[in-house]
Design a protein around this motif. Structure first.
Motif, PDB file in Angstrom:
ATOM      1  N   ARG A   1      -8.416  20.832 -21.810  1.00  0.00           N
ATOM      2  CA  ARG A   1      -7.150  20.085 -21.814  1.00  0.00           C
ATOM      3  C   ARG A   1      -6.785  19.637 -23.235  1.00  0.00           C
ATOM      4  O   ARG A   1      -5.627  19.611 -23.598  1.00  0.00           O
ATOM      5  CB  ARG A   1      -7.219  18.871 -20.877  1.00  0.00           C
ATOM      6  N   MET A   2      -7.793  19.274 -24.029  1.00  0.00           N
ATOM      7  CA  MET A   2      -7.512  18.873 -25.417  1.00  0.00           C
ATOM      8  C   MET A   2      -6.975  20.072 -26.207  1.00  0.00           C
ATOM      9  O   MET A   2      -6.017  19.944 -26.962  1.00  0.00           O
ATOM     10  CB  MET A   2      -8.777  18.344 -26.095  1.00  0.00           C
ATOM     11  N   THR A   3      -7.625  21.222 -26.002  1.00  0.00           N
ATOM     12  CA  THR A   3      -7.171  22.441 -26.688  1.00  0.00           C
ATOM     13  C   THR A   3      -5.725  22.729 -26.317  1.00  0.00           C
ATOM     14  O   THR A   3      -4.888  23.025 -27.178  1.00  0.00           O
ATOM     15  CB  THR A   3      -8.074  23.633 -26.288  1.00  0.00           C
ATOM     16  N   GLU A   4      -5.432  22.629 -25.023  1.00  0.00           N
ATOM     17  CA  GLU A   4      -4.071  22.914 -24.562  1.00  0.00           C
ATOM     18  C   GLU A   4      -3.078  21.879 -25.078  1.00  0.00           C
ATOM     19  O   GLU A   4      -1.924  22.195 -25.354  1.00  0.00           O
ATOM     20  CB  GLU A   4      -4.040  22.982 -23.030  1.00  0.00           C
ATOM     21  N   ALA A   5      -3.532  20.629 -25.214  1.00  0.00           N
ATOM     22  CA  ALA A   5      -2.627  19.569 -25.683  1.00  0.00           C
ATOM     23  C   ALA A   5      -2.231  19.794 -27.134  1.00  0.00           C
ATOM     24  O   ALA A   5      -1.149  19.391 -27.563  1.00  0.00           O
ATOM     25  CB  ALA A   5      -3.295  18.205 -25.524  1.00  0.00           C
ATOM     26  N   LEU A   6      -3.113  20.439 -27.897  1.00  0.00           N
ATOM     27  CA  LEU A   6      -2.817  20.658 -29.317  1.00  0.00           C
ATOM     28  C   LEU A   6      -1.959  21.905 -29.549  1.00  0.00           C
ATOM     29  O   LEU A   6      -1.321  22.037 -30.590  1.00  0.00           O
ATOM     30  CB  LEU A   6      -4.119  20.755 -30.119  1.00  0.00           C
ATOM     31  N   ALA A   7      -1.923  22.798 -28.549  1.00  0.00           N
ATOM     32  CA  ALA A   7      -1.193  24.067 -28.720  1.00  0.00           C
ATOM     33  C   ALA A   7       0.287  23.881 -29.076  1.00  0.00           C
ATOM     34  O   ALA A   7       0.773  24.514 -30.020  1.00  0.00           O
ATOM     35  CB  ALA A   7      -1.356  24.936 -27.479  1.00  0.00           C
ATOM     36  N   PRO A   8       1.013  22.990 -28.353  1.00  0.00           N
ATOM     37  CA  PRO A   8       2.432  22.835 -28.711  1.00  0.00           C
ATOM     38  C   PRO A   8       2.639  22.291 -30.121  1.00  0.00           C
ATOM     39  O   PRO A   8       3.743  22.348 -30.648  1.00  0.00           O
ATOM     40  CB  PRO A   8       2.954  21.826 -27.683  1.00  0.00           C
ATOM     41  N   HIS A   9       1.585  21.764 -30.733  1.00  0.00           N
ATOM     42  CA  HIS A   9       1.687  21.242 -32.102  1.00  0.00           C
ATOM     43  C   HIS A   9       1.246  22.272 -33.130  1.00  0.00           C
ATOM     44  O   HIS A   9       0.982  21.946 -34.286  1.00  0.00           O
ATOM     45  CB  HIS A   9       0.867  19.951 -32.227  1.00  0.00           C
ATOM     46  N   GLY A  10       1.112  23.512 -32.670  1.00  0.00           N
ATOM     47  CA  GLY A  10       0.852  24.604 -33.603  1.00  0.00           C
ATOM     48  C   GLY A  10      -0.621  24.924 -33.814  1.00  0.00           C
ATOM     49  O   GLY A  10      -0.957  25.668 -34.729  1.00  0.00           O
ATOM     50  N   TYR A  11      -1.507  24.368 -32.989  1.00  0.00           N
ATOM     51  CA  TYR A  11      -2.941  24.650 -33.162  1.00  0.00           C
ATOM     52  C   TYR A  11      -3.399  25.711 -32.165  1.00  0.00           C
ATOM     53  O   TYR A  11      -3.279  25.524 -30.953  1.00  0.00           O
ATOM     54  CB  TYR A  11      -3.772  23.383 -32.946  1.00  0.00           C
ATOM     55  N   GLN A  12      -3.916  26.799 -32.693  1.00  0.00           N
ATOM     56  CA  GLN A  12      -4.494  27.845 -31.844  1.00  0.00           C
ATOM     57  C   GLN A  12      -6.009  27.679 -31.812  1.00  0.00           C
ATOM     58  O   GLN A  12      -6.602  27.353 -32.838  1.00  0.00           O
ATOM     59  CB  GLN A  12      -4.160  29.227 -32.418  1.00  0.00           C
ATOM     60  N   PRO A  13      -6.629  27.901 -30.653  1.00  0.00           N
ATOM     61  CA  PRO A  13      -8.093  27.758 -30.609  1.00  0.00           C
ATOM     62  C   PRO A  13      -8.815  28.855 -31.385  1.00  0.00           C
ATOM     63  O   PRO A  13      -8.348  29.987 -31.429  1.00  0.00           O
ATOM     64  CB  PRO A  13      -8.414  27.867 -29.113  1.00  0.00           C
ATOM     65  N   THR A  14      -9.928  28.493 -32.004  1.00  0.00           N
ATOM     66  CA  THR A  14     -10.771  29.499 -32.669  1.00  0.00           C
ATOM     67  C   THR A  14     -12.236  29.238 -32.331  1.00  0.00           C
ATOM     68  O   THR A  14     -12.651  28.092 -32.160  1.00  0.00           O
ATOM     69  CB  THR A  14     -10.599  29.484 -34.196  1.00  0.00           C
ATOM     70  N   ASP A  15     -12.992  30.328 -32.227  1.00  0.00           N
ATOM     71  CA  ASP A  15     -14.438  30.203 -32.008  1.00  0.00           C
ATOM     72  C   ASP A  15     -15.172  30.041 -33.331  1.00  0.00           C
ATOM     73  O   ASP A  15     -16.351  29.705 -33.358  1.00  0.00           O
ATOM     74  CB  ASP A  15     -14.976  31.468 -31.323  1.00  0.00           C
ATOM     75  N   VAL A  16     -14.479  30.362 -34.415  1.00  0.00           N
ATOM     76  CA  VAL A  16     -15.130  30.342 -35.727  1.00  0.00           C
ATOM     77  C   VAL A  16     -14.927  28.973 -36.369  1.00  0.00           C
ATOM     78  O   VAL A  16     -13.829  28.615 -36.796  1.00  0.00           O
ATOM     79  CB  VAL A  16     -14.547  31.451 -36.648  1.00  0.00           C
ATOM     80  N   LEU A  17     -16.011  28.231 -36.435  1.00  0.00           N
ATOM     81  CA  LEU A  17     -15.972  26.864 -36.949  1.00  0.00           C
ATOM     82  C   LEU A  17     -15.359  26.786 -38.347  1.00  0.00           C
ATOM     83  O   LEU A  17     -14.548  25.904 -38.643  1.00  0.00           O
ATOM     84  CB  LEU A  17     -17.411  26.337 -36.975  1.00  0.00           C
TER      85      LEU A  17
ATOM     86  N   LYS B   1      -5.601  26.006 -36.853  1.00  0.00           N
ATOM     87  CA  LYS B   1      -6.610  26.347 -35.841  1.00  0.00           C
ATOM     88  C   LYS B   1      -7.438  25.130 -35.445  1.00  0.00           C
ATOM     89  O   LYS B   1      -7.717  24.253 -36.259  1.00  0.00           O
ATOM     90  CB  LYS B   1      -7.525  27.433 -36.401  1.00  0.00           C
ATOM     91  N   VAL B   2      -7.838  25.126 -34.181  1.00  0.00           N
ATOM     92  CA  VAL B   2      -8.677  24.046 -33.680  1.00  0.00           C
ATOM     93  C   VAL B   2      -9.922  24.613 -33.008  1.00  0.00           C
ATOM     94  O   VAL B   2      -9.863  25.661 -32.361  1.00  0.00           O
ATOM     95  CB  VAL B   2      -7.887  23.138 -32.686  1.00  0.00           C
ATOM     96  N   HIS B   3     -11.030  23.921 -33.205  1.00  0.00           N
ATOM     97  CA  HIS B   3     -12.275  24.285 -32.524  1.00  0.00           C
ATOM     98  C   HIS B   3     -12.795  23.044 -31.800  1.00  0.00           C
ATOM     99  O   HIS B   3     -13.023  22.016 -32.425  1.00  0.00           O
ATOM    100  CB  HIS B   3     -13.309  24.775 -33.546  1.00  0.00           C
TER     101      HIS B   3
END
Ligand code: 5AD
Ligand code: SF4
Length: 454
Positions: A23-39, A6-8
Motif C-alpha cells: 500500500r505504501m508503494t502504491e501510495a507513492l506511485a501517483p507522486h512519480g515513484y516507481q518501485p525498484t528491487d535495486v536498493l 524510484k522507491v524501495h
C-alpha cells in the motif's frame, strides 16, 4: 518529473507488513515513484519494521548502518536519498530513531503511513527530519489511493495470491505482546470497501486471498446493512466474487473462534482447510500469566470442535518458551499438548521481553540457556510433526494453485489447500490456475508432484 524517481520498500515481520508495504508503494506511485528491487537505484528507501521480538527490532539498526554507506555513496554521485522508517519499530521508538540514526529522514507509524507522500514532500522541501506516529482519527485505508488493477508493479501484481488486511490492532493485551501498543486498538474495515478491494485484486489476477488481521477472527466490520458482520459472514460474501477461488485468514485468537466460523470450514468450499491458531503454551498457570484468557483444556476442546466440522483441517500454531516463571514441568505440559494435538505447522520463539509490556517487568525471567534448550526440544517435536504431516501427503492428489516459477527451468510452484509449497514441472501458462497434482515426494517444508490432466 513524474515517473523518474524510484522507491524501495523493504519489509520485516509479519504478513500485515507485507500488505502495508504494497500500500505504501502504491501510495507513492501517483507522486512519480516507481518501485525498484535495486536498493542502489532508490531515491526513497522505506524500512517497514517489526517490533515483536528484540531480534526483529535490532535488524533495523543494522540495516540503517548499511544504508548510511549507501546514502553517502549516492551522495558522492550527486544523488539524494530519503530514508524512512515505517512499521512497528517506528511506532514504538519514534523520535528515538531520529536521535539514534542520523541517516533517517522520516519516521512514520503503521497508522499514519497514508501520509507518507505528504511527509516526504514536506521533509524534502523544508529540509527537516519528521516523525508521525500518531493514531489519527481518520481511517488510513479510506485515505489511501484505490488499488487500481496493474497500475503499479507491486509484489502481488501478476501473482495469483494476495493479502488483504481486514482488521487491525488488538485489545486483548497478552502480557508479552507489543501489538496493542504498536498497532493500536482493534479496528475492522467496512465490508463494502473490502469487497471493492478484493474485486480490484481479482482484476489483477489474484485467485487466492488471505484475509489478515492481528486478531482476524474478531472481525466485526460494518456490513452493507449497517450491522456488524462476523468474519464468517465476510468470508461468505467474498466467496461470491467471481474469480476468487481460495480464501484463508490469519491470525486467529482461540477466544474468537465463533461457531459460524467453524461451520464455514464445513460449508464454504472456497475456505481452505488450514487454520493458524496460536496457543503459546500448554500450561494453565503460564496461559493465565500471559493473560491469554483460555486454558489448555479450552484449546483442546476447541480443536476437537473444529476437527469435527472439518476433519482434514491442517492446524498451525505459535509457542513461546521461557515465559517468565515457566518451570520444566510447565514446559513439559507444552510438549504434552503438542503430542496430543498434532500440528501440521508451527512457529516457536524464545520469550523476549518487550519494553512497556507487563511481562517484561516480571522478576522471574528465565535464563537464556534454559530458553534455548527448551526451544530446541520443542522444535524437534514440532519439526517431526510437520515432516510426518508432509510425508502423509505422498500418493495423494491435491488441487494446487500455481503462483510462480520455481528456481529450476520449467518448474512451477504453487500451494496445496494445506498451504504447503508444491513443486511440479509444468507449462508457464498454468500460472494462476488450479491443477490436480499427484504428490510424489515430501521434504521438510514442501512437496513435489506431477500435474495430472484435468
Ligand atoms: N517474545 C517471544 N515471542 C513473542 N511473540 C509475540 N510476542 C513475543 C515476545 N515478546 C510470538 C507469539 C505470537 C507470534 C506472532 O510471536 O507466539 O503469536
Ligand atoms: Fe511485528 Fe507485530 Fe508489527 Fe507485525 S504487527 S510487524 S508481527 S510487531
Amino acid at each position: 518529473m513524474p515517473g523518474s524517481k524510484k522507491v524501495h520498500v523493504k519489509t520485516f515481520g509479519c504478513q500485515m507488513n507485507v500488505y502495508d508495504s504494497e500500500r505504501m508503494t502504491e501510495a507513492l506511485a501517483p507522486h512519480g515513484y516507481q518501485p525498484t528491487d535495486v536498493l542502489e537505484d532508490a531515491d526513497v528507501i522505506v524500512l517497514n519494521t517489526c517490533h515483536i521480538r528484540e531480534k526483529a527490532a535490532e535488524k533495523v539498526y543494522s540495516e540503517l548502518g548499511r544504508l548510511r554507506q549507501l546514502k553517502d555513496e549516492r551522495g558522492a554521485r550527486g544523488l539524494a536519498t530519503a530514508i524512512a522508517v515505517a512499521g512497528c519499530v517506528a511506532q514504538a521508538e519514534g523520535a528515538e530513531i531520529i536521535a539514534r540514526a542520523p541517516v533517517v529522514d522520516l519516521v512514520v507509524g503503521p497508522q499514519s503511513y497514508h501520509r507518507l507522500p505528504d511527509l516526504l514532500l514536506r521533509s524534502q522541501s523544508e529540509g527537516r527530519r519528521l516523525v508521525d506516529t500518531s493514531f489519527p482519527d481518520e481511517d488510513k485505508f479510506g485515505k489511501l489511493p484505490d488499488r487500481e488493477p496493474n497500475t503499479v508493479a507491486t509484489p502481488t501484481v501478476g501473482h495469483s495470491a494476495a493479502f488483504l488486511t481486514v482488521q487491525e490492532g488488538c485489545d486483548k493485551f497478552c502480557t508479552f505482546c507489543v501489538v496493542p501498543y504498536t498497532r493500536g486498538m482493534e479496528f475492522s474495515r467496512p465490508v463494502d470497501t473490502l469487497v471493492a478491494e478484493a474485486t480490484k485484486l481479482v482484476a489483477r489476477g489474484v485467485r487466492d486471498l488471505t484475509l489478515l488481521g492481528q486478531n482476524v477472527n474478531a472481525f466485526h466490520g460494518e456490513g452493507p446493512d449497517g450491522r456488524a458482520w462476523s468474519l464468517a459472514r465476510l468470508i461468505g460474501r467474498l466467496a461470491q466474487i467471481e474469480g476468487i477461488e481460495r480464501l484463508r485468514y490469519t491470525t486467529s485468537h482461540p477466544r474468537d473462534m465463533g461457531d459460524d466460523l467453524i461451520a464455514a470450514h464445513r460449508n464454504e468450499p472456497k475456505l481452505m482447510p488450514y487454520l493458524h491458531l496460536p496457543v503459546q503454551s500448554g500450561a494453565d498457570r503460564i496461559l493465565a500469566a500471559m493473560n491469554r484468557k483460555h486454558t489448555a483444556g479450552d484449546y483442546r476442546r476447541l480443536v476437537d470442535k473444529i476437527r469435527r466440522a472439518r476433519p482434514d483441517i491442517a492446524l498451525s500454531t505459535d509457542f513461546i518458551v521461557g515465559f517468565p516463571g515457566e518451570t520444566e514441568d510447565e514446559f513439559q505440559a507444552t510438549l504434552g499438548l503438542v503430542t496430543e494435538i498434532g500440528f501440521a505447522q508451527a512457529y516457536s520463539f524464545k520469550y523476549s521481553g518487550r519494553p512497556g509490556t507487563p511481562a517484561a517487568k516480571l522478576e522471574e525471567q528465565v535464563a537464556e540457556d534454559v530458553k534455548a534448550d527448551r526451544l530446541a526440544r520443542l522444535q524437534d517435536v514440532l519439526e517431526s510433526q510437520t515432516r510426518q504431516f508432509n510425508a502423509g501427503c505422498v500418493g495423494r492428489t491435491f488441487q494446487v494453485l500455481f503462483e510462480r516459477h520455481g528456481r529450476r527451468d520449467g518448474q512451477l510452484v504453487g500451494r496445496s489447500p494445506y498451504l504447503q509449497p508444491v513443486y511440479a514441472a509444468g507449462d508457464p501458462g498454468l500460472l494462476g490456475r488450479v491443477m490436480p497434482v499427484e504428490i510424489s515426494a515430501a521434504g521438510p517444508n514442501s512437496l513435489t508432484g506431477v500435474i495430472r490432466a484435468v
